[in-house]
Scaffold this active site. Structure first.
Site, PDB file in Angstrom:
ATOM      1  N   TYR A   1     -32.721   0.487  84.279  1.00  0.00           N
ATOM      2  CA  TYR A   1     -31.387   1.029  84.836  1.00  0.00           C
ATOM      3  C   TYR A   1     -31.539   2.137  85.730  1.00  0.00           C
ATOM      4  O   TYR A   1     -32.466   3.190  85.228  1.00  0.00           O
ATOM      5  CB  TYR A   1     -30.306   1.084  83.945  1.00  0.00           C
TER       6      TYR A   1
ATOM      7  N   ASP B   1     -21.218  -4.827  82.290  1.00  0.00           N
ATOM      8  CA  ASP B   1     -19.808  -4.421  82.095  1.00  0.00           C
ATOM      9  C   ASP B   1     -19.257  -4.711  83.382  1.00  0.00           C
ATOM     10  O   ASP B   1     -19.563  -4.809  84.551  1.00  0.00           O
ATOM     11  CB  ASP B   1     -19.554  -3.571  81.537  1.00  0.00           C
TER      12      ASP B   1
END
Length: 254
Positions: A111, A52
């Site tokens: 992540y 994003d």
């Protein structure tokens, strides 16, 4: 035609995300335009993930098909020259088989989310971490996080705009560790739902502040209801760290 695997590092602050956007700059657009400038070819790159706006990448994996004869070294150097001054770097470039795919051949993604736990304003880490002023109990956060590990319906932690067919995912690891004022939350899975990591981090921060208990987190997971989400962490602290492929794990792609 040669398919090249690219390892990409990027600072997400100036971008609307990885994927091309009609309303702003993207990492994908920057790289595709650099490839066109170097090769004269219209390029479309595919990546292991789609981050994003304001999310960063330490080692995003992507691939591109290029007809022009060019060595991996020359391609990497030329792309890096063309990408300047955008905060995007090609760390590695190598030829791969024509049926290898950055997204569909991937068997694992990792992540890391960075929290700077202090009251003083951020200077060097502004836009690169989430500042939380209230004291966080990282040990309580780590203990609570373990209820999320495993195969679950993660609807509570899924964006309303998520396009995944199923909310069921298997979370392989969710670890919380502290070094001074820096708290890092590491998540590993084959794949993630849209906003899943940020949503899990936001709820763990509530645990760290004492506003939620581990039982509250488990109840939110079991509810499978986005309305039960306590907090969605901002994008600034999220980093795509690596994509894992069968040759690197011994697993067969599926």
């Amino acid at each position: 035609m040669t398919r090249f695997r690219l390892t990409v590092e990027f600072d997400g602050r100036p971008f609307m995300g990885w994927q091309r956007q009609a309303h702003g700059p993207s990492v994908q657009q920057a790289i595709e335009e650099a490839i066109t400038a170097v090769t004269g070819e219209r390029a479309v790159i595919h990546a292991a993930g789609r981050t994003d706006a304001r999310v960063h990448g330490r080692a995003m994996t992507a691939h591109a098909d290029i007809a022009k004869p060019i060595t991996p070294f020359r391609l990497k150097e030329a792309l890096n020259a063309r990408l300047r001054p955008a905060p995007v770097a090609i760390l590695a470039c190598e030829p791969v088989a024509g049926d290898w795919h950055a997204r569909f051949s991937c068997v694992g993604r990792r992540y890391v989310y960075r929290i700077v736990n202090r009251r003083a304003p951020l200077t060097f880490d502004a836009g690169l971490a989430w500042q939380v002023a209230a004291d966080l109990d990282d040990q309580a956060m780590h203990a609570a996080a373990q209820c999320l590990v495993g195969r679950h319906d993660f609807t509570t932690f899924r964006s309303a705009h998520c396009q995944a067919e199923s909310p069921v995912k298997t979370l392989d690891r969710l670890d919380v560790r502290r070094s001074g004022e820096l708290i890092e939350i590491e998540a590993a899975a084959r794949s993630f739902l849209h906003h899943q990591v940020r949503s899990m981090v936001g709820c763990l921060a509530l645990v760290g502040r004492g506003r939620w208990t581990a039982a509250d987190l488990a109840d939110a997971l079991a509810a499978a209801d986005r309305a039960r989400l306590g907090l969605n962490a901002p994008p600034d602290g999220l980093y795509f760290m690596e994509a894992v492929y069968p040759a690197e794990t011994g697993e067969t792609a599926r």
